[in-house]
Design an enzyme around this catalytic site. Structure first.
Site, PDB file in Angstrom:
ATOM      1  N   GLU A  35      -5.290   3.816   6.257  1.00 20.07           N
ATOM      2  CA  GLU A  35      -4.471   3.418   5.308  1.00 20.07           C
ATOM      3  C   GLU A  35      -5.605   4.785   4.053  1.00 20.07           C
ATOM      4  OE1 GLU A  35      -6.127   2.111   1.829  1.00 20.07           O
ATOM      5  OE2 GLU A  35      -5.936   0.002   1.961  1.00 20.07           O
TER       6      GLU A  35
ATOM      7  N   SER B 103     -10.604  -0.814   3.157  1.00 18.66           N
ATOM      8  CA  SER B 103      -9.889  -1.278   4.221  1.00 18.66           C
ATOM      9  C   SER B 103      -9.932   0.532   4.711  1.00 18.66           C
ATOM     10  CB  SER B 103      -8.611  -1.160   3.889  1.00 18.66           C
ATOM     11  OG  SER B 103      -9.101  -2.766   3.695  1.00 18.66           O
TER      12      SER B 103
ATOM     13  N   ARG C 133       0.766  -1.065  -0.111  1.00 14.09           N
ATOM     14  CA  ARG C 133       0.091  -0.283  -0.094  1.00 14.09           C
ATOM     15  C   ARG C 133       0.716   1.532  -0.274  1.00 14.09           C
ATOM     16  NH1 ARG C 133      -3.142  -3.728  -0.499  1.00 14.09           N
ATOM     17  NH2 ARG C 133      -5.227  -3.691   0.174  1.00 14.09           N
TER      18      ARG C 133
HETATM   19  N1  EPU Z   1     -10.668 -10.539   9.795  1.00 16.84           N
HETATM   20  C1  EPU Z   1     -11.253 -10.374  11.444  1.00 16.84           C
HETATM   21  N2  EPU Z   1     -12.316 -10.112  11.215  1.00 16.84           N
HETATM   22  C2  EPU Z   1     -12.689  -9.066  10.523  1.00 16.84           C
HETATM   23  C3  EPU Z   1     -11.922  -8.290   8.722  1.00 16.84           C
HETATM   24  C4  EPU Z   1     -10.866  -9.538   9.245  1.00 16.84           C
HETATM   25  O1  EPU Z   1     -10.470 -11.586  12.118  1.00 16.84           O
HETATM   26  O2  EPU Z   1     -13.666  -7.851  10.496  1.00 16.84           O
HETATM   27  C5  EPU Z   1      -9.581 -11.839   9.610  1.00 16.84           C
HETATM   28  C6  EPU Z   1     -10.470 -12.426   8.530  1.00 16.84           C
HETATM   29  O3  EPU Z   1     -10.668 -13.527   9.103  1.00 16.84           O
HETATM   30  C7  EPU Z   1      -8.791 -13.116   8.477  1.00 16.84           C
HETATM   31  C8  EPU Z   1      -7.968 -11.852   8.051  1.00 16.84           C
HETATM   32  O4  EPU Z   1      -8.435 -10.925   8.827  1.00 16.84           O
HETATM   33  O5  EPU Z   1      -8.224 -14.467   8.463  1.00 16.84           O
HETATM   34  C9  EPU Z   1      -7.679 -11.077   6.908  1.00 16.84           C
HETATM   35  O6  EPU Z   1      -8.790 -10.580   6.085  1.00 16.84           O
HETATM   36  P1  EPU Z   1      -9.381 -10.493   4.492  1.00 16.84           P
HETATM   37  O7  EPU Z   1      -8.895 -11.564   3.578  1.00 16.84           O
HETATM   38  O8  EPU Z   1     -10.618  -9.962   4.593  1.00 16.84           O
HETATM   39  O9  EPU Z   1      -7.970 -10.095   4.503  1.00 16.84           O
HETATM   40  P2  EPU Z   1      -7.717  -8.541   4.956  1.00 16.84           P
HETATM   41  O10 EPU Z   1      -6.404  -8.072   5.524  1.00 16.84           O
HETATM   42  O11 EPU Z   1      -7.964  -7.507   5.686  1.00 16.84           O
HETATM   43  C10 EPU Z   1      -6.864  -7.264   2.594  1.00 16.84           C
HETATM   44  C11 EPU Z   1      -6.655  -5.772   1.920  1.00 16.84           C
HETATM   45  C12 EPU Z   1      -7.792  -5.586   1.261  1.00 16.84           C
HETATM   46  C13 EPU Z   1      -7.978  -6.637   0.179  1.00 16.84           C
HETATM   47  C14 EPU Z   1      -7.985  -8.397   0.645  1.00 16.84           C
HETATM   48  C15 EPU Z   1      -8.131  -9.483  -0.040  1.00 16.84           C
HETATM   49  C16 EPU Z   1      -5.255  -4.348   3.653  1.00 16.84           C
HETATM   50  C17 EPU Z   1      -5.311  -3.502   4.476  1.00 16.84           C
HETATM   51  N3  EPU Z   1      -6.460  -4.467   2.974  1.00 16.84           N
HETATM   52  O12 EPU Z   1      -7.992  -7.319   3.579  1.00 16.84           O
HETATM   53  O13 EPU Z   1      -7.590  -4.293   1.039  1.00 16.84           O
HETATM   54  O14 EPU Z   1     -10.042  -6.271  -0.518  1.00 16.84           O
HETATM   55  O15 EPU Z   1      -6.747  -8.129   1.949  1.00 16.84           O
HETATM   56  O16 EPU Z   1      -6.775  -9.232  -0.485  1.00 16.84           O
HETATM   57  O17 EPU Z   1      -4.341  -4.766   3.156  1.00 16.84           O
HETATM   58  C18 EPU Z   1      -8.440  -2.262   0.333  1.00 16.84           C
HETATM   59  O18 EPU Z   1      -6.999  -1.872   0.783  1.00 16.84           O
HETATM   60  O19 EPU Z   1      -9.211  -0.898   0.779  1.00 16.84           O
HETATM   61  C19 EPU Z   1      -8.708  -3.227   0.718  1.00 16.84           C
HETATM   62  C20 EPU Z   1     -10.287  -4.146   0.810  1.00 16.84           C
END
Ligand code: EPU
Length: 337
Positions: A333, A237, A162
């Site tokens: 972010e 995010s 990012r």
């Molecule tokens: N999780 C929780 N609770 C929540 C949300 C997530 O426990 O409320 C846990 C999930 O269970 C999972 C882990 O966190 O094990 C990761 O969750 P997820 O796969 O949804 O991805 P993320 O790390 O929350 C990142 C990006 C997203 C992108 C997704 C998929 C960042 C800041 N965000 O989210 O990007 O779509 O991975 O690759 O890196 C964005 O930048 O706007 C965005 C949506």
């Protein structure tokens, strides 16, 4: 040029902040004219792409420029690769769809990301195991000081998680005009390692997915847990996933055995969504603002009437409670204006 213009339709949070001056530009000459006006009148600049990664915390006392440069061109460079160049004002997902229709591979994991092509390099947009740095060739920019055109190649963009030169030492110095990507025309590299994609493809009973199948899987996953900004104001995010030293992660694991982490050398990336959820924020609403009930990393304008200040204060409360419980400082972010 408009005066005292509401930016509500131009930011996906749907915050009703005003710009002292506002103009839409659709080519480089119009952009240069607008920039000269801002310089001559000593006005600060706000460059708007899709408005999907900004939070306007107050009225903007300067010139907001909406970048509407449109167009896509292509050049075959081998029997299996093509260079595709899109202008800054092209909507990101429409661009992804255009490439998928032509069976050009490389962008499928980045389906349905809000925003425009021109802002994609700013924060090296990424999702489901792909970041634009994986397919990026170069971008054409306008230097705000000299009004000359310059090209930044992959290395010069200094992409990170990012992050890019445009958020660091190049911040506020350039306008991205167009971006060129290298895509495959056959023998596509299908990326399905990301757990959620694997599960979705299994669910769809697809064993040998095409790039279109991967795109559909990503669209299904995103639609199942990320709010559509057209319906509920949000900027995806709100925080980055923090990286902490391995030793700190091991300490935390003693107290919070369910903590997840993705180790990388002597640091560990921890999902901010999990940390926020553990602090009781998931689905919680204060006034007009809430943490999304399906993905707590996303802050939403729950009533449609939130001010930028309210959203900012809500995010500060989240940062403070995560800091208190886990000793981890979350970083925003979204760009705060
Ligand atoms: N999780 C929780 N609770 C929540 C949300 C997530 O426990 O409320 C846990 C999930 O269970 C999972 C882990 O966190 O094990 C990761 O969750 P997820 O796969 O949804 O991805 P993320 O790390 O929350 C990142 C990006 C997203 C992108 C997704 C998929 C960042 C800041 N965000 O989210 O990007 O779509 O991975 O690759 O890196 C964005 O930048 O706007 C965005 C949506």
């Amino acid at each position: 040029m408009q005066e005292n213009f509401s930016l509500k339709p131009y930011n996906t949070f749907g915050v009703d902040a005003k710009a002292k001056y506002f103009i839409e530009v659709s080519n480089t000459d119009e952009l240069k004219e607008a920039l000269t006006f801002s310089k001559n009148h000593g006005l600060p600049l706000l460059l708007l792409g899709g408005g999907s990664n900004i939070l306007l915390t107050k009225d903007f006392e300067g010139l907001a420029i909406k970048l509407n440069l449109k167009g896509i061109s292509e050049e075959n460079i081998s029997n299996h690769e093509v260079l595709v160049t899109a202008k800054a004002g092209e909507n990101w997902h429409e661009f992804v769809k255009y490439c998928l229709q032509k069976d050009y591979g490389g962008l499928e994991n980045l389906s349905l990301i809000p925003g425009n092509v021109g802002t994609s390099p700013m924060q090296n947009i990424g999702a489901y195991g792909t970041e634009i740095k994986d397919i990026f060739v170069n971008c054409l920019v306008l230097n705000l000081k000299t009004l000359e055109l310059e090209t930044f190649n992959l290395e010069e963009c200094k992409f990170g998680y990012r992050d890019s030169i445009f958020k660091q030492e190049g911040k506020g110095k350039y306008v991205i005009l167009e971006v060129t990507f290298k895509l495959t025309t056959k023998d596509h590299h299908i990326k399905t390692e990301y757990g959620a994609i694997k599960n979705e493809l299994e669910h769809l009973k697809i064993n040998t997915p095409s790039i279109q199948d991967v795109s559909n899987a990503v669209i299904n996953i995103r639609q199942s847990k990320l709010p559509d900004p057209k319906e509920i104001g949000n900027a995806g995010s709100f925080f980055k996933n923090p990286t902490i030293p391995l030793a700190q992660f091991q300490d935390l694991k003693q107290n919070f055995e369910n903590i997840q982490g993705y180790p990388n050398g002597d640091v560990v990336k921890v999902p901010a969504g999990w940390l926020i959820e553990q602090c009781g924020w998931k689905g919680k609403q204060i006034g007009n603002v809430a943490s999304h009930r399906l993905q707590s990393l996303v802050i939403i304008n729950a009533t449609g009437n939130a001010t930028g200040k309210e959203i900012f204060d809500f995010s500060t409360d989240i940062i403070n409670s995560v800091k208190e419980k886990f000793g981890i400082e979350l970083e925003r972010e979204v760009n705060i204006i």
